[in-house]
Design a protein around this motif. Sequence first.
Motif, PDB file in Angstrom:
ATOM      1  N   LYS B 201      15.176 -35.074  86.760  1.00 29.12           N
ATOM      2  CA  LYS B 201      13.702 -34.669  86.928  1.00 29.12           C
ATOM      3  C   LYS B 201      13.221 -34.834  85.386  1.00 29.12           C
ATOM      4  N   ILE B 202      13.960 -34.465  84.405  1.00 31.63           N
ATOM      5  CA  ILE B 202      13.425 -34.602  83.152  1.00 31.63           C
ATOM      6  C   ILE B 202      13.203 -35.779  82.707  1.00 31.63           C
ATOM      7  N   LYS B 205      10.601 -37.414  84.200  1.00 33.43           N
ATOM      8  CA  LYS B 205       9.143 -37.153  83.813  1.00 33.43           C
ATOM      9  C   LYS B 205       8.932 -38.040  82.458  1.00 33.43           C
ATOM     10  N   LEU B 456       2.805 -21.975  69.932  1.00 35.86           N
ATOM     11  CA  LEU B 456       4.230 -22.163  70.395  1.00 35.86           C
ATOM     12  C   LEU B 456       4.698 -23.306  69.420  1.00 35.86           C
ATOM     13  N   ARG B 459       6.192 -21.893  66.190  1.00 30.56           N
ATOM     14  CA  ARG B 459       7.376 -21.226  66.472  1.00 30.56           C
ATOM     15  C   ARG B 459       8.734 -22.258  66.581  1.00 30.56           C
ATOM     16  N   ALA B 460       8.316 -23.193  67.543  1.00 29.09           N
ATOM     17  CA  ALA B 460       9.414 -24.076  67.890  1.00 29.09           C
ATOM     18  C   ALA B 460      10.002 -24.848  66.289  1.00 29.09           C
ATOM     19  N   LEU B 492      -0.967 -25.234  76.318  1.00 24.60           N
ATOM     20  CA  LEU B 492       0.466 -24.700  76.197  1.00 24.60           C
ATOM     21  C   LEU B 492       1.412 -25.544  77.076  1.00 24.60           C
ATOM     22  N   GLN B 493       1.145 -25.765  78.246  1.00 29.21           N
ATOM     23  CA  GLN B 493       2.095 -26.639  79.274  1.00 29.21           C
ATOM     24  C   GLN B 493       2.524 -28.012  78.572  1.00 29.21           C
ATOM     25  N   ALA B 496       4.880 -27.488  75.755  1.00 34.24           N
ATOM     26  CA  ALA B 496       5.893 -26.997  76.091  1.00 34.24           C
ATOM     27  C   ALA B 496       6.881 -28.231  76.651  1.00 34.24           C
ATOM     28  N   GLN B 497       6.135 -29.013  77.600  1.00 30.18           N
ATOM     29  CA  GLN B 497       6.724 -29.965  78.185  1.00 30.18           C
ATOM     30  C   GLN B 497       7.246 -31.019  77.043  1.00 30.18           C
ATOM     31  N   ILE B 499       8.055 -30.381  74.365  1.00 33.46           N
ATOM     32  CA  ILE B 499       9.194 -29.909  73.321  1.00 33.46           C
ATOM     33  C   ILE B 499      10.492 -30.232  74.422  1.00 33.46           C
ATOM     34  N   GLN B 500      10.290 -30.061  75.642  1.00 35.39           N
ATOM     35  CA  GLN B 500      11.442 -30.220  76.389  1.00 35.39           C
ATOM     36  C   GLN B 500      11.748 -31.793  76.459  1.00 35.39           C
ATOM     37  N   LEU B 501      11.062 -32.637  76.238  1.00 35.99           N
ATOM     38  CA  LEU B 501      11.318 -33.977  76.270  1.00 35.99           C
ATOM     39  C   LEU B 501      11.723 -34.473  74.826  1.00 35.99           C
ATOM     40  N   ARG B 502      11.956 -33.395  74.019  1.00 39.81           N
ATOM     41  CA  ARG B 502      11.922 -33.970  72.710  1.00 39.81           C
ATOM     42  C   ARG B 502      13.410 -34.767  72.562  1.00 39.81           C
ATOM     43  N   ASN B 503      13.399 -35.683  71.459  1.00 41.88           N
ATOM     44  CA  ASN B 503      14.337 -35.447  70.358  1.00 41.88           C
ATOM     45  C   ASN B 503      15.436 -34.547  70.669  1.00 41.88           C
TER      46      ASN B 503
END
Lengths: 371, 510
Positions: B201-202, B205, B456, B459-460, B492-493, B496-497, B499-503
């Motif tokens: 899924k990641i 995306k 967010l 903070r990350a 925000l969403q 956040a996503q 960052i999930q697909l980051r690097n």
Amino acid sequence: MGYTEEQRRLLWLSAAEITADKVRRLLAERGSAQTLWEDFAHGEALSGNAEANRILNRYHSEIAMDALLERMEKLGVTPLFTDDGAYPPLLGCIDDPPYVLYGMGDVTALSRPSVAVVGTRYPSAYGRNMARSIAYGLCEAGVCVVSGMARGIDGNAHEGAMDAKGQTVAVLGSGVNVPYPLDNIGLYRKIIAGAGAVISEYPLDAAPQTYHFPHRNRVISGLSHAVVFVEGRVKSGGMITVSTALQQGRDVFAVPGCVGQAGAEGPHTIIREGAILATSAADILEDLGLSSAKNTAESQPPQPPEGDNPTQKAILKALLREPMGMDALCAQTGIAADALMAELSVMEIMGQTRRDSGNIFALAIRATRTE
Amino acid sequence: MLARTLSGGLEGIKGFLVDVEACISNGMIGFDIVGLPSIAVKESRDRIRAAITNSGYPWPMKKLTVNLAPADVRKEGTSLELAIAVALLAAQKPDLYPTLNRTLLLGELTLHGELMPIRGVLSMVLAARESGIREVVLPEGNAREAQCLGDIGIHPAGTLQQAIEHLTGRQPIPQQEQIPYERLLEEQPLEHDLKYVKGQKIARKALEVAAAGGHNLLMVGVPGSGKTMLARCLPGILPPLSYEEALETTCIHSASGELAREAGLMTQRPYRSPHHNVSLPAMIGGGTKAKPGEVSLAHNGVLFLDELPEYQRQTLEALRQPLEDGYVNVTRVNGQARYQSRCMLVAGMNPCPCGNHGSKIKPCRCKPFEIQRYLARISGPLLDRIDMQVEMDAVSIDEIENSEPQEDSHTVQQRVLAARMRQLERYREENYFCNANLPQEGIEKYCSMSPEASALLKRAVEQFHISMRAYGRIRKVARTLADLAQHGDLELQDVAQAIQLRNLDGQYWR
């Protein structure tokens, strides 16, 4: 700063990296470092190593020594001697304490109660998380965290300590003026700037020689009341620190891992041999009798995080059973992947979950302050 | 006894017109071609003579001279043979051939007198159209390549004889029907559809975001986790090729001889996956005649580099400039050319030398320092050009078998199209057109974040030790996510996503 003549002679020996062992033997034979200085003037080679003798020769004049001391002062390096009040008392008790300890930053951190946190240079996400969280907890209780500023667990321990705004000491295998590894130069600067001290028994510009590191590990354990071994193989630097700790009579704690994973080998071996199993900073504080009244109330195993909204609650509930990937999470919670992805990264940033290799999500142990 | 015909040659991927003059004069019997012909062109003398006699036309037993103008450009290949044969025949009876000065003649001859397809037809026909030529005779095998050009008469011929009958007007070849480009687009089945990709899924995306914002993508995963399969799906979710893009792409492929025989205009975005032993000239373009390389063949499409660390370092480093500028200048002794290279880079790699790091099934046997060394083969500057670096899920067999039906490529493509439209609208006054190309000031201008999103991300940055450059990349990717979700500012969403697909820098390149 004024130094006694004897101290200047010790610095002279230290500049050539004459080992603590050898210096102790020579001093026992000849009485004082001043005698060695005079003997050297009469043409006696003090070391079998030509390079060391060359350095001894270079600094064998008051002018050269003055220049060296001036440079140390300029760099903000404080040398500590075994007969000083500032010399860490615990370290003074070991078999072969360094006769000179170079310190940068706040050297008073060395006299605080300390615990060493050590482990592999290549940790898993779990190991990183544990090192940070334990260092964080120790610092919150006012304990100074000692480690080696290496890549991996060492670095995470220092970070955890700094997150808690506590004190931390990095013991280098190179001179204090040579940050190594370079990846951690940020840590090095932060520690010197106020988070504690960077120390080394090697002269200012000593290169990080491979044989320095096992030797410096005795200083890491010597400075500390206890050593916490987070992750590492049976043959690793962390295991050397554990064995020096045992020789020095320090307590040894081990953080358990998952059977079959490379990093869990070391801790599990020493647990079988009698090390104390530690799951959190509270465990260690309690066993060492260091926990203050404030902390005894809290000295229970860390609680899993709660979650702020229904999505987070559902995720945490699913992960409490076992770590899982995105597909399994979708199936278990019935929430769309997009929403899960966003929420999981928020939770990771808040220190509630972590992402392991292969996109496996797991619960994290709180490592940072939650506002 | 003189005649002149028109033909075309290739220089790089550009076509140019060649005037073919034939002169039949008294003197020593012989046949000469002058005007800087290459060896292949000189060899054609024997083929032309055989083709003419075998087609039933007389071969003049006189001194024959053929001149190729412009005489200072080297003529390569076999595209001139039909034109030379016709010129020789026309020189004998000039009155029979009234249309020679406005007809482009292309094609290679066989001894039998058949017309064989050639490379680069589209480029030559386009060059002819620019000079006002409206009639073309070309081999049947190349006819489809020129079927979408609109106002130009294409007459496909099977043999030399047919071509002659057409030119003399005895038996004209009907004009090939020109079809609108849109109709070509309709009739294409998708070879690789996202609905066949299980789980991941990641990475799915990430692929959608890559398509929507033009971001380059690196996938890290164990062998067999589906990296190649996902990459193959990318052309199918990108917006369809526009007419101009299709012409550009077909020209490059036709001139390099990469186009299949009988193939028409390319309507699918190209997908190139050179093997990792590819040499630098093959990747960037080069050779003695400055041919286009893989990066140009992937123009308007996808360049997939599997096993990224296995490529030679200099080959990878040389990709940086073409990826940045969208074109590449190739200079060689015998030629100099600029090729377009606007492609998306998708790379795949294993997490470690043995490939099993993080696998659920097989243990990894690599030493930590081996992993470090393996990952270090990819330089920072190259990684900086890859906005998203995602890890593949570790999937087990049960998960694959029990997974629910997946979205198909068409649905994803619709979202991608909508997101691209938003970008075109937003950047209509800028000199870039998608989020991936946003420069620093563009990030500041177009990627404003809602307060929660900004908090967010801040903070990350502290938590994961994100570098300033990676910070910019996350904002660009979040911009695309916001475009996909039809958000104005980054919410925000989106962040956040992103960052999930980051690097993976946090985990691997630290």
